[in-house]
Write an enzyme that holds these catalytic residues in place. Sequence first.
Site, PDB file in Angstrom:
ATOM      1  NE  ARG A 116      60.201 -10.429  15.049  1.00 29.37           N
ATOM      2  CZ  ARG A 116      60.431  -9.582  13.935  1.00 29.37           C
ATOM      3  NH1 ARG A 116      60.295 -10.416  12.731  1.00 29.37           N
ATOM      4  NH2 ARG A 116      61.654  -8.170  14.423  1.00 29.37           N
ATOM      5  CB  SER A 117      61.474 -14.514  21.242  1.00 26.87           C
ATOM      6  OG  SER A 117      61.478 -13.923  22.111  1.00 26.87           O
ATOM      7  N   GLY A 118      62.842 -15.355  18.153  1.00 26.32           N
ATOM      8  CA  GLY A 118      63.199 -15.817  17.218  1.00 26.32           C
ATOM      9  C   GLY A 118      62.509 -15.698  16.276  1.00 26.32           C
ATOM     10  N   GLY A 189      59.740 -18.366  22.734  1.00 23.94           N
ATOM     11  CA  GLY A 189      58.460 -19.180  21.528  1.00 23.94           C
ATOM     12  C   GLY A 189      58.903 -20.464  22.533  1.00 23.94           C
ATOM     13  CG  HIS A 190      62.361 -24.148  21.300  1.00 23.78           C
ATOM     14  ND1 HIS A 190      61.166 -24.352  20.798  1.00 23.78           N
ATOM     15  CD2 HIS A 190      63.173 -24.460  21.926  1.00 23.78           C
ATOM     16  CE1 HIS A 190      62.121 -26.575  20.895  1.00 23.78           C
ATOM     17  NE2 HIS A 190      62.512 -25.892  21.814  1.00 23.78           N
ATOM     18  CE1 TYR A 196      59.165 -31.144  18.630  1.00 22.74           C
ATOM     19  CE2 TYR A 196      60.168 -33.200  18.481  1.00 22.74           C
ATOM     20  CZ  TYR A 196      59.177 -32.436  17.998  1.00 22.74           C
ATOM     21  OH  TYR A 196      59.427 -32.140  16.468  1.00 22.74           O
ATOM     22  CE1 TYR A 481      57.204 -28.156  15.224  1.00 24.15           C
ATOM     23  CE2 TYR A 481      56.046 -30.383  14.670  1.00 24.15           C
ATOM     24  CZ  TYR A 481      56.805 -30.094  15.890  1.00 24.15           C
ATOM     25  OH  TYR A 481      57.677 -30.828  15.343  1.00 24.15           O
TER      26      TYR A 481
HETATM   27  C1  FAD Z   1      63.112 -24.272  11.176  1.00 23.49           C
HETATM   28  C2  FAD Z   1      62.590 -24.881  12.403  1.00 23.49           C
HETATM   29  C3  FAD Z   1      62.308 -25.829  13.292  1.00 23.49           C
HETATM   30  C4  FAD Z   1      61.381 -25.613  14.802  1.00 23.49           C
HETATM   31  N1  FAD Z   1      62.342 -27.012  15.223  1.00 23.49           N
HETATM   32  C5  FAD Z   1      61.255 -27.220  16.548  1.00 23.49           C
HETATM   33  C6  FAD Z   1      61.690 -28.182  17.786  1.00 23.49           C
HETATM   34  O1  FAD Z   1      62.805 -29.645  16.963  1.00 23.49           O
HETATM   35  N2  FAD Z   1      61.102 -28.102  18.111  1.00 23.49           N
HETATM   36  C7  FAD Z   1      60.218 -27.715  18.363  1.00 23.49           C
HETATM   37  O2  FAD Z   1      59.684 -27.781  19.666  1.00 23.49           O
HETATM   38  N3  FAD Z   1      59.673 -26.762  17.898  1.00 23.49           N
HETATM   39  C8  FAD Z   1      60.469 -26.269  16.788  1.00 23.49           C
HETATM   40  N4  FAD Z   1      60.226 -25.218  16.235  1.00 23.49           N
HETATM   41  C9  FAD Z   1      58.888 -24.851  16.012  1.00 23.49           C
HETATM   42  C10 FAD Z   1      59.766 -23.411  17.593  1.00 23.49           C
HETATM   43  O3  FAD Z   1      59.477 -24.019  18.273  1.00 23.49           O
HETATM   44  C11 FAD Z   1      58.651 -23.164  18.200  1.00 23.49           C
HETATM   45  O4  FAD Z   1      58.091 -22.051  16.858  1.00 23.49           O
HETATM   46  C12 FAD Z   1      58.738 -21.079  18.735  1.00 23.49           C
HETATM   47  O5  FAD Z   1      57.666 -20.306  19.309  1.00 23.49           O
HETATM   48  C13 FAD Z   1      59.860 -20.347  18.294  1.00 23.49           C
HETATM   49  O6  FAD Z   1      60.054 -19.722  19.150  1.00 23.49           O
HETATM   50  P1  FAD Z   1      60.288 -17.885  18.749  1.00 23.49           P
HETATM   51  O7  FAD Z   1      60.957 -17.352  20.282  1.00 23.49           O
HETATM   52  O8  FAD Z   1      61.335 -18.173  17.406  1.00 23.49           O
HETATM   53  O9  FAD Z   1      59.103 -17.471  17.489  1.00 23.49           O
HETATM   54  P2  FAD Z   1      58.750 -16.695  18.007  1.00 23.49           P
HETATM   55  O10 FAD Z   1      58.188 -16.129  16.453  1.00 23.49           O
HETATM   56  O11 FAD Z   1      59.880 -15.582  18.323  1.00 23.49           O
HETATM   57  O12 FAD Z   1      57.335 -16.807  18.822  1.00 23.49           O
HETATM   58  C14 FAD Z   1      56.344 -17.765  18.891  1.00 23.49           C
HETATM   59  C15 FAD Z   1      54.718 -17.058  19.798  1.00 23.49           C
HETATM   60  O13 FAD Z   1      55.655 -17.325  21.232  1.00 23.49           O
HETATM   61  C16 FAD Z   1      55.650 -15.447  21.578  1.00 23.49           C
HETATM   62  N5  FAD Z   1      56.354 -15.241  22.560  1.00 23.49           N
HETATM   63  C17 FAD Z   1      57.362 -15.226  21.537  1.00 23.49           C
HETATM   64  N6  FAD Z   1      58.412 -14.581  22.632  1.00 23.49           N
HETATM   65  C18 FAD Z   1      57.913 -14.352  23.681  1.00 23.49           C
HETATM   66  C19 FAD Z   1      58.616 -13.866  24.434  1.00 23.49           C
HETATM   67  N7  FAD Z   1      59.389 -13.287  25.169  1.00 23.49           N
HETATM   68  N8  FAD Z   1      57.396 -13.352  25.837  1.00 23.49           N
HETATM   69  C20 FAD Z   1      56.129 -13.599  25.635  1.00 23.49           C
HETATM   70  N9  FAD Z   1      55.364 -14.491  24.550  1.00 23.49           N
HETATM   71  C21 FAD Z   1      56.693 -14.762  23.787  1.00 23.49           C
HETATM   72  C22 FAD Z   1      55.408 -14.751  19.952  1.00 23.49           C
HETATM   73  O14 FAD Z   1      54.531 -14.226  20.322  1.00 23.49           O
HETATM   74  C23 FAD Z   1      54.413 -16.003  19.056  1.00 23.49           C
HETATM   75  O15 FAD Z   1      53.232 -16.559  19.933  1.00 23.49           O
HETATM   76  C24 FAD Z   1      60.612 -25.050  14.695  1.00 23.49           C
HETATM   77  C25 FAD Z   1      60.188 -24.293  14.158  1.00 23.49           C
HETATM   78  C26 FAD Z   1      61.422 -23.428  12.677  1.00 23.49           C
HETATM   79  C27 FAD Z   1      60.785 -22.333  11.894  1.00 23.49           C
END
Ligand code: FAD
Length: 570
Positions: A116-118, A189-190, A196, A481
């Site tokens: 988990r990152s964000g 994750g992003h 994008y 998504y």
């Molecule tokens: C409010 C909101 C707005 C958003 N807006 C956009 C947007 O404008 N554009 C867009 O493209 N997306 C958008 N998203 C989607 C977002 O890009 C994805 O949910 C993204 O995966 C989130 O990254 P995270 O690290 O916060 O998520 P996490 O829930 O921590 O991780 C998402 C996935 O990636 C994996 N992962 C996380 N960190 C790592 C790591 N360090 N190494 C390996 N795997 C990892 C996790 O295991 C999980 O499968 C949005 C999401 C939300 C909730």
Amino acid sequence: MLTTQPLSFVSVLFFVLFLSQPLSSLSQSPPPSSSDSVYNSFLKCFSDRTKSSQTQNVFSQSNPSFSSVLRAYIRNARFNTSSTPKPTIIVTPRSESHVSAAVICSKPLNYVLKIRSGGHDYDGLSYISDKPFFILDLSNLRDVSVDIAENSAWISAGATLGEVYYRIWEKSRIHGFPAGVCPTVGVGGHLSGGGYGNMIRKFGLSVDYLIDAKIVDVNGRILDRKAMGEDLFWAISGGGGGSYGVVLGYKIKLVPVPETVTVFRVEKYINSGAVDFVYKWQFVGPKTDPNLFMRMLIQPVTRNKVKTVRATVVALFLGKADDVVSLLRKEFPELGLTKENCTEMTWFQSALWWDNRVNATQTDPKVFLDRNLDTSSFGKRKSDYVATEIPRKGIESLFKKMIELGKIGLVFNPYGGKVAEFAVNATPFPHRNKLFKIQYSVNWKDNTAEIEKGYLNEAKALYSFMTGFVSKNPRSAYLNYRDVDIGVNDHGANSYKEGEVYGRKYFGVNFDRLVKIKTAVDPGNFFRNEQSIPTLPIAKGAEVPEPGTARRWSRVGGAAVAAMVVLHVF
Ligand SMILES: Cc1cc2nc3c(=O)[nH]c(=O)nc-3n(C[C@H](O)[C@H](O)[C@H](O)COP(=O)(O)OP(=O)(O)OC[C@H]3O[C@@H](n4cnc5c(N)ncnc54)[C@H](O)[C@@H]3O)c2cc1C
Ligand SMILES: *[C@@H]1O[C@H](CO)[C@@H](O)[C@H](O)[C@H]1NC(C)=O
Ligand SMILES: *[C@@H]1O[C@H](CO)[C@@H](O)[C@H](O)[C@H]1NC(C)=O
Ligand SMILES: *[C@@H]1O[C@H](CO)[C@@H](O)[C@H](O)[C@H]1NC(C)=O
């Protein structure tokens, strides 16, 4: 040439499929009995490896901080209930070597390791599982270092996009980075999922600006781009991080942004021309000047006691108000845009504005550093891609359907411009030539099982309604998504077949290469989640393919994989 190679490959697969055990013994062997003993053995291993007592960074369920650490990065209230499955351990590494130790120490324990990152995964895959699991929470690895002279930055996986934008803003008003619009989204994750935002038409995806990366592999090794090789670097540039290792961070290239940008928002309802407005948008949004990004939000609402649909354009123009007004007077008169509708500001302020801060020019930039959220609504998202404009009649019927359903909204995100200039296989993200992406979006506040089911069904009903208007064979979806409705993987005997179902929707023609890379770097499938990339089925004890072999397979690619599926059916 092409006829002999697939044949031999097929016969190998024949043996593989009929004589072998599935590789998934990992997920099938029972985890150790007591969670105390798991905690103790993990903690001992982790402390030994990091040469210090690690009680501060390893949380068992009985630790008083467990639930606040867990909750800190839950962004969907659906997965914040007492019945939501909880991890046996949460590990919060404070250095790269901690991450490495965490991987090495989890491996023998036969738990699923969720990374988990964000925590913004829409279906919670970074912090829930129906199998016994740990969470590796990277939120403490949040360094962002911006080097304006070099036009680059190192951004750690646990940093948020808001922190990235803020650190760039601290050093320059004319540099930016093309990534998501929500400041609390995590880098890990992003970026590993593509990424994008409102500069996609001008610059493309976040992953089109990666220079380097660091990852911890299944053996706990810390690898940079050179050490991991181009295949793995390619895979983590949009193929989803959680299948290959733990991403520690990325080195990104910054992009130039003008000192003044313009934002605006224009709304229409059915009785003020929303149907024509949305219909026409399809011909302008994806084709206009790449400096202009016009997102279209479509929402059923009640107005003056009448059920209607509101269509809202929310836009960023990388330039001055006068220029976008005269551009759109020509290209999109239905919008009726005037200079009074526009606000000029800096690029960083536009990021604040997109985050729904009406008063962007008076907002303290430090809000982008805020991490103390711990609240969220209940939500569900799905996605689709549109390759040809939806007919006017289709828009009409869509509005009718949305009014009938009542809650679920759609977001149309225009493509075209730079995103389509990169080859479809330049990164794992395959949807570059589409007109626009649809996000299905519904949020709600009060929940019961019944209410939740109603919303989830509403999302499915609209998705089903859209079938005739969106991409097919495969019907495409955007990995970031996250949507478990499109298929999940139990990592048992059918792991490859299950993986193909969602994998081809997310990755199209790039799926096969991702499978080969996965098989080469993590043949035991340690890094897995409900929608991770599967390994090719391989006989137990058989030689693990070297990356070189994997590359040879790529020439037979589709044919071999098709043959395998056919064999499997018989
Ligand atoms: C409010 C909101 C707005 C958003 N807006 C956009 C947007 O404008 N554009 C867009 O493209 N997306 C958008 N998203 C989607 C977002 O890009 C994805 O949910 C993204 O995966 C989130 O990254 P995270 O690290 O916060 O998520 P996490 O829930 O921590 O991780 C998402 C996935 O990636 C994996 N992962 C996380 N960190 C790592 C790591 N360090 N190494 C390996 N795997 C990892 C996790 O295991 C999980 O499968 C949005 C999401 C939300 C909730
Ligand atoms: C746009 O500006 C015009 C005045 O020029 C105004 O009448 C209209 O309400 C504005 N539209 C929006 C969406 O603010
Ligand atoms: C913007 O901020 C000013 C001063 O802080 C305030 O008076 C004004 O009402 C705000 N405008 C909006 C639209 O919130
Ligand atoms: C999770 O639930 C708790 C109450 O149990 C609440 O205080 C908290 O705000 C919720 N967090 C999120 C992210 O929904």
